[in-house]
Structures are given as C-alpha cells and as structure tokens.
Motif scaffolding. Sequence first.
Motif: not given
Ligand code: SF4
Length: 434
Positions: A374, A376, A378, A403, A406
């Motif tokens: 996505s 982002l 993290p 969610q 990864l």
């Molecule tokens: S769980 Fe981690 S890797 Fe997966 S979309 Fe959400 S922030 Fe990105």
Amino acid sequence: MKPRRLPELHIEGYKEMSITQGPKEFLKPKSVFIPLSIPNGVVFKKEIGDHVLLGEAIMEVEGRFKYPILSPVSGTIKGKVKKWHPSNKLVDMIEIENDFKEEKVDTFLNLKPDEMTREELINVMMMTGLVGMGGAGFPAYVKYSTKEKVDMVIINLAECEPFITCDYTCVLYNAQELIYGFRYLLKAAGCNHGVIAIKDKDINNIVIEMLKPLLDSNMEIRLLRDVYPAGWERYTVETISGRTYKNLPIEAGVIVSNASTCYSFAETLKYGIPPSKKYLTITGDAIVKPGNVIAKIGTQINDLIPLFGGIKEGIDISNINLIAGGPMTGKSMFFQDFVTTHTLGAAIFLVNKSKGKIHPECLGCGRCTDYCPSFLSPFEIRRELKVGNLEELKLLGVTKCIQCGLCSFVCPSRIELTEAVGKAKDMVLKLGRK
Ligand code: SF4
Ligand code: SF4
C-alpha cells in the motif's frame, strides 16, 4: 490510471509440506460451536434444547446486510459456552450436539439452477448465509445483487500466504464442482466472462492441467506472479482486468469470489447441502504429518490434530508458535482448542526458533517501506503512534493498510509493525466516525 506495480517479494511457500497426502475427513464432531460475537450482533432464533436440522437457521446476523447462520449438523442446541475464536478471543458460542443423523432441511434439495433466474440464485446465497471463505467473510449475496454492470467474475485461487493449501486441495479434489459452481456464480452476476486467477508456480501445474479441459467457453485461467500478496483482492483485480478502483472491485465491473466459496455454492446447488464444512490446512514443522482436512464448521482444532499424527515427540508445547490462519495475516493463539469458522484456512504449528535473536530497535533499514503493497511507511507510522500524533498518522495514509503482515515479516528487528499500523488505522477511522 495504470495498476501500480507491487513490490517484488517472493516468500518461501512451505506448501509442499501439506500436500504430500490426500485430505482427511472430519465430518462427525461430537459438537460444533458457533460464535455469537459477530460485529453487528445476531438475533438468536432458537431455544436451548431445540432440535435443529443441518442447514436450519439458528441465528440471523443483524445490521445493514442481514443473513442467517445455519447449523452445520443436525442435533440439539445444548447451550451457551465460552470458546476460543481464531481471533484469539474467548467468546460466547452456541454449542450444538451432533446426533450424527445429518438430517438436512429440504429447502435446497432438487434445485434446478439451469432453470433459475439470477435473482433466485442470489436468493439461495442469501438463504444459505454464503459468505466469502477466503477473507473477511462478506455475504456473497450482497456482492452479487449489485445493480452495476459486471463484465468479469474472478475466482481467487491465489492462496498467497505461506503454508496454506486448503483452496488448492479443495480444487484438486473437487475440480468439477468448482467449475459447476463458477457457471452459476457467473449467471448470478449476469456476466459472461469468468477468470480463475492462480499463481504461476510449479505446484499449481497439476490443478491448472485438471481445470483446463473442464472450463466452459466463457472461462479462462490467468496466472498471477508468485509474490506476496498476489491474492490481495485489489492486486488481483488490477492485474487481471487492467483496471483500477477506489473502494470496491465492482467499480471496475468485477466481482471476486474465493475458490472455497465457489465450491460451497456448488454443493448447495448440486446436492442441496448448505455451507457446513470447509477445507482446512493443519501444518507446520511441529506437526508429524501435515496435511488438509475437510471438517464441519465449528469443529475444535484440538480434535483435528491427531489426524495428522499430533505434535512431534520431544517438542515442548510451550515452544510452539500456533497461528490461526496464515503466518502473515493470522493470529498467534494461546490455546489449541479454538474453533473453525467459515473463513479460517489453517492452523499452523511452528517450532519457535527465534528465542534470543530479537533486536527490539528499528535499524532504519527501510525494508518495511520498500515492501509495503500500500506504499506506506510503517516505521514512521509506528513512531507517530507512540506519541499519539493523529494528524500525522492521517497524513501518512494509515487507512490504506490492508493488514497483509509484510512489514512485520521483512523487518530484521522483528518489530510488530502490522499490529502498530492496525492500531493507528483503527484510531484514525474512529476519529473519522466521530
Ligand atoms: S500490514 Fe504493513 S506492509 Fe501490509 S499494508 Fe499494512 S503497513 Fe503495509
Ligand atoms: S524494517 Fe524494521 S528495522 Fe527496518 S526500518 Fe522498518 S521497522 Fe526499522
């Protein structure tokens, strides 16, 4: 808009582990357990002590999209008990004691799907409480009763999380049923183009070769790259259809259903059996002979472990990391006696090898950002969550998190990023609702 390119991450699948033997059967549990804790609440339709048939409605889910929850066995409603749910929560469940007669409601017997209209097929989905068996358990009738034009239905057979092979097994042993169900999913969608999406990897060749001669002329098989999370609905739709969407696949004219959902629909239409069982993978390096099982929904995992030889000798139970679902999106469980649901795909028993190897600090390597599908960041989200900076969390786009797990998976410091981003997402969504 062109579909975005997913970060390339091939993850070791460990799938061979659970496909070396044919599936087991566990269709006669003494009791099944049905959770009462469904987000929108349920209305209980029966009394303690009532006799129920297989496929009889025992409760109805409340809220915008109502649908019944059916009994997976015939038997007697024993009462309310606390049981572990795959979300690792101890919740209230209804216990139904099995009378082993398998007497089923006659509502769905002798259906003639060729003669049924689109609306009648959708009504069967609604009356049987058919929900997506691969993800969030969204009611199928809601997707299929869309007023939008549907020009593609995708059967998601990507099964992209490591270790899980329940959809693969379901299709391998029920290829004809899958195609049968798919035919009527297409009819229910008013659509004439079906695609089975499966990952391009060696172990899938057998399934692909089995399916090919069975396909109707309006169906095809399309390959997805062997990366995680290739089975993520957005990625699958964008890759297969070449179209993007904002919120739901239907905006791109597409409906996606999981392979096990399609099989379950076929079972109802062909044999009059409402959704009452599901393939499940019991695997991991702590299990003697990992494999798959078709079990009644509401079965306790504890009852299934002996079918696979149990836990390997010499392994201390306290040294097992038990996961309900996949290692990327599943939940770590405290106890083995949790109960299977419509959406649970696996119970994974892994020997914990990480003791003493964890670095709790962020090393600033950026891997979590590089691999987030996505797009982002993290580690920044976790940093802002720690100081409760909601404005910054919004700017960082936390609500786009799917969610997938990864970020935690690739983090060399094993930081629980997924959990942190999930918390941040909940906080921002709650704020939005206020
Ligand atoms: S769980 Fe981690 S890797 Fe997966 S979309 Fe959400 S922030 Fe990105
Ligand atoms: S992957 Fe882990 S160590 Fe690397 S930047 Fe992200 S949080 Fe920090």
